[in-house]
Write an enzyme that holds these catalytic residues in place. Structure first.
Site, PDB file in Angstrom:
ATOM      1  N   SER A 177       0.245  -2.460  -2.390  1.00 35.25           N
ATOM      2  CA  SER A 177       1.888  -3.599  -2.779  1.00 35.25           C
ATOM      3  C   SER A 177       2.621  -2.225  -2.809  1.00 35.25           C
ATOM      4  O   SER A 177       2.570  -2.293  -1.070  1.00 35.25           O
ATOM      5  CB  SER A 177       1.652  -2.845  -4.496  1.00 35.25           C
ATOM      6  OG  SER A 177       2.655  -3.447  -5.056  1.00 35.25           O
ATOM      7  N   ASP A 222      -0.531 -14.142  -6.668  1.00 31.18           N
ATOM      8  CA  ASP A 222       0.161 -12.592  -7.371  1.00 31.18           C
ATOM      9  C   ASP A 222       1.443 -12.707  -6.800  1.00 31.18           C
ATOM     10  O   ASP A 222       2.043 -13.952  -6.336  1.00 31.18           O
ATOM     11  CB  ASP A 222      -0.096 -11.517  -6.095  1.00 31.18           C
ATOM     12  CG  ASP A 222       0.127 -10.141  -6.010  1.00 31.18           C
ATOM     13  OD1 ASP A 222       1.202 -10.097  -6.569  1.00 31.18           O
ATOM     14  OD2 ASP A 222      -0.879  -9.248  -5.534  1.00 31.18           O
ATOM     15  N   HIS A 233      -1.834  -9.960  -8.876  1.00 29.62           N
ATOM     16  CA  HIS A 233      -2.085  -8.544  -8.188  1.00 29.62           C
ATOM     17  C   HIS A 233      -2.550  -7.228  -8.194  1.00 29.62           C
ATOM     18  O   HIS A 233      -3.332  -6.864  -7.590  1.00 29.62           O
ATOM     19  CB  HIS A 233      -0.321  -7.737  -8.936  1.00 29.62           C
ATOM     20  CG  HIS A 233      -0.062  -6.730  -7.825  1.00 29.62           C
ATOM     21  ND1 HIS A 233       0.550  -7.209  -6.896  1.00 29.62           N
ATOM     22  CD2 HIS A 233       0.326  -5.233  -7.992  1.00 29.62           C
ATOM     23  CE1 HIS A 233       1.751  -5.909  -6.091  1.00 29.62           C
ATOM     24  NE2 HIS A 233       0.808  -4.791  -7.514  1.00 29.62           N
TER      25      HIS A 233
END
Length: 699
Positions: free
Chosen positions: A550, A637, A670
């Site tokens: 991320s 995501d 995600h």
């Protein structure tokens, strides 16, 4: 080696602040395009082909992870009202099962549950495996039982896009009620159990509105209780442990504001403002009754960089503040939990989490002590306003997750359970320590190390090393145990965490020094840590793999450009590598909220130029020899869109990077794939690539 997919170059011009950027791979953003789908599937096929030789190792790693986990297991029960609530897992089942059993009136000692042994009087509240039937992806969102224990609500996501649908069941009759609420963030019952409070999301995935649903009525008739119009602010809500107030909280990453509804009156009453929002001032509150007086304990950073704790009258929260725990530079106050007779204060000092007990009468904070030099500890699972025990979670790099109850009468820790690790795990066979690298500006950057002792101490000889980093949002990478990590350690790999600026390990200033126009410190700190480990004789550049996900994936992309020669491989998970494109577009999910973290390049030319100087996609170098790179992403995501790593990989290939792979989960969000076995297989895939990159595929 198979031929890698080559994305078409298509003209796309982006112009801001007098600067024009030619973005030839922006067309990959068209998620519904058959061409984009075909390209992603070609990337997956290429990755499958390039990693086919690792199939046996992947299976070995999966079996190692699976073999260390007690597949049929139970959590430590938590008491709420007249019930013990717990979760359990069953061998072969992907998802957990949520259960409860009746509690004796005055018995606060949780029953000792044994894996595989039926629990007397067990009620299964929710079986995630049943919920997931017929779906490739399943995530459980909200899960709550009404105060009177007669109703259950839960929410489900079958896409990975984090928009949940709420369901309700009558626990007395077993009836699934007709109440179904789509597009929710969080949800919980009103104290009476006859209504549901929930938030909904706007088009940018921002929770912005709080609603009241009366059970048995149409969703179209739900009452709007609060709306936050400012796109920079999220909205959340909850009920104090005392069950006295509904708290409505709005906040950005740097500013917050809270409102109260006194639940002795109607829940639809006008919320009362606690402190008005002021740019850069964050606060959170807890309610307690001290000497018969309703007080709000407010943790805030108004003139207190690392926060202080004050008390104000609940009837006049903007009145005189009484300092309970004064600000102390370098001791970052993190949170407070108020109970009937005491409170807990959690804080961070010298890079470690601390837990203290606050005496309402004296304001003294008694810190709990733990034996290991590196550890994580925190308060968790304490729903009751009054209990003779305080539930704590504890772990370290070598100590599996542990549940303690603190006996409040004796102040002694009672061990309730430690995560079982099958296969003869012995913590004494592993070591952990902290070292410090020195950045060019003199800043000391902590590095945590964990290793298996039989391979020798770090620095005795050059060893393969796995360096992990994050460094954003004041998020700290604290010591924690990983079953999957043992597969690395047992093959001689040293695992290290670079606690770079931008995280929260060393206090609020540590975070401030790694965000906005200081963001480069995050990247240079990581390189400094790598250089320190090389100079100390712990590892070498050709034996070190970096990993981050991320915002930590942004770190990986920046480091790949900044110091490609320092690593033999880089693993980037859901990487935020096209940061400038995303942060320039306020129509994308979460962009406006993110301006507090990265700056606003849309309206500020200086921020634009600064981000342009580091955003990984735009700074891919044709003059660099890149290490092996694996980028992992998910099609659904909503936080870091799949298009970012897809564009990055295309640009790397164009620049001549010879060993770059993209793996895109076509049904996930995600957090990656759902289900524990699927997650283990996914991690086994990544670890197999990592070990192969380190030359340990046959170890």
């Amino acid at each position: 080696m198979t031929n890698a997919p080559i994305a078409d170059r298509r003209s796309h011009i982006r112009t801001h602040h007098g600067h024009t950027f030619e973005d030839p791979y922006e067309w990959l953003r068209e998620k519904e395009s058959s061409e984009v789908t075909a390209h992603l599937e070609a990337e997956n096929a290429h990755t499958d082909a390039e990693t086919a030789h690792l199939a046996d190792l992947r299976e070995t790693l999966f079996q190692e992870i699976k073999g260390r986990v007690l597949e049929t297991d139970l959590s430590v029960p938590t008491r709420r009202g007249d019930w013990w609530y717990y979760g359990r897992t069953e061998e072969g089942a992907q998802y957990g099962i949520q259960c409860r059993a009746a509690a004796a009136r005055d018995d606060w000692t949780p029953p000792l549950l044994e894996p595989g042994v039926p629990v007397p009087g067990e009620e299964v509240l929710l079986d995630g495996n049943v919920e997931a039937e017929g779906h490739e992806f399943f995530a459980l969102g909200s899960f709550a039982v009404s105060d009177d224990a007669t109703r259950l609500l839960w929410s489900t996501d079958f896409e990975g896009d984090e928009r949940y649908t709420v369901h309700v069941r009558d626990l007395v009759t077993g009836e699934l009620l007709a109440d179904e609420i789509p597009n929710t963030g969080g949800a919980f019952f009103t104290p009476a159990g006859d209504g549901i409070l929930y938030t909904t999301l706007d088009d940018s995935w921002r929770p912005d509105t709080l609603w009241l649903h009366r059970i048995g009525t149409a969703v179209d008739d739900d009452v709007k209780l609060f709306h936050e119009p400012d796109e920079r602010f999220w909205l959340g809500a909850g009920i104090t442990r005392s069950r006295r107030y509904l708290v409505i909280a709005v906040g950005s990453s740097i500013t917050s504001e809270e409102h109260l509804v006194d639940l002795r009156g109607p829940i639809t009453a006008e919320p009362r403002l606690v402190w008005p929002r002021r740019e850069g001032v964050e606060y959170s509150l807890e309610h307690a009754v001290v000497d018969g007086d309703d007080r709000l304990f407010i943790l805030h950073n108004d003139g207190a960089l690392d926060f202080e704790l004050v008390s104000v009258p609940a009837s006049a929260p903007q009145g005189e503040r009484r300092v309970i725990v004064a600000h102390e530079a370098g001791r970052r106050l993190l949170g407070m939990d108020a109970f009937r007779d005491f409170a807990t204060v959690e804080y961070r000092s010298e890079g470690l989490e601390r837990v203290g007990l606050l005496d309402y009468t004296t304001d003294a904070v008694d810190e709990l002590s733990f034996d290991e030099p590196l550890y994580s500890a925190g308060v968790s699972g304490n729903p009751e306003w009054h209990s003779p025990f305080l539930r704590l979670g504890y772990a370290s790099f070598v100590t599996p997750g542990t549940v303690y109850d603190l006996d409040l009468a004796t102040r002694k820790l009672v061990l309730r359970k430690q995560q079982p690790v099958l296969g003869g795990y012995d913590a004494a066979e592993y070591g952990q320590k902290r070292e410090w690298a020195v950045a060019s500006d003199g800043t000391r950057v902590p590095i945590s190390l964990v290793w298996k002792r039989s391979f020798g101490e770090p620095g005795a000889e050059l060893r393969p090393l796995h360096l992990y980093g994050y460094g954003s949002y004041e998020h700290s990478i604290d010591p924690g145990f990983s079953v999957a990590r043992l597969s690395e350690l047992d093959r001689g790999v040293i695992f290290a965490v670079a606690h770079v600026r931008g995280g929260g390990e060393m206090g609020r200033q540590w975070y401030e020094d790694g965000k906005k126009l200081s963001k480069r410190n995050t990247f240079t700190d990581f390189v400094t840590c790598a250089e320190h480990l090389i100079a100390a004789g712990v590892t070498s550049a050709d034996r070190m793999v970096a990993e981050g996900g991320s915002a930590g994936g942004l770190l990986m992309g920046a480091v790949a450009n900044l110091a490609p020669d320092k690593f033999v491989g880089i693993l980037a998970s859901v990487p935020f590598v096209d940061a400038l494109t995303s942060i320039l577009d306020p129509s994308l999910p979460l962009t406006v909220i993110e301006w507090d973290e990265w700056g606003d390049p849309l309206h500020d030319a200086d921020v634009y130029e600064y981000m342009r100087s580091y955003t990984p996609y735009e700074n891919v170098r044709s003059d660099a020899t890149y290490p092996r790179i694996l980028a992992v992403t998910s099609l659904n995501d909503t936080r870091v869109l799949y298009v970012e790593p897809a564009k990055w990989v295309a640009a790397l290939r164009e620049a001549g990077a010879s060993d770059v792979l993209l793996k895109c989960e076509m049904v996930a969000g995600h957090g990656g794939v759902s289900g524990r076995y699927n997650s283990w297989k996914e991690r086994a895939f990544e670890l197999a690539w990592l070990l192969d990159t380190l030359g340990l595929a046959k170890a």
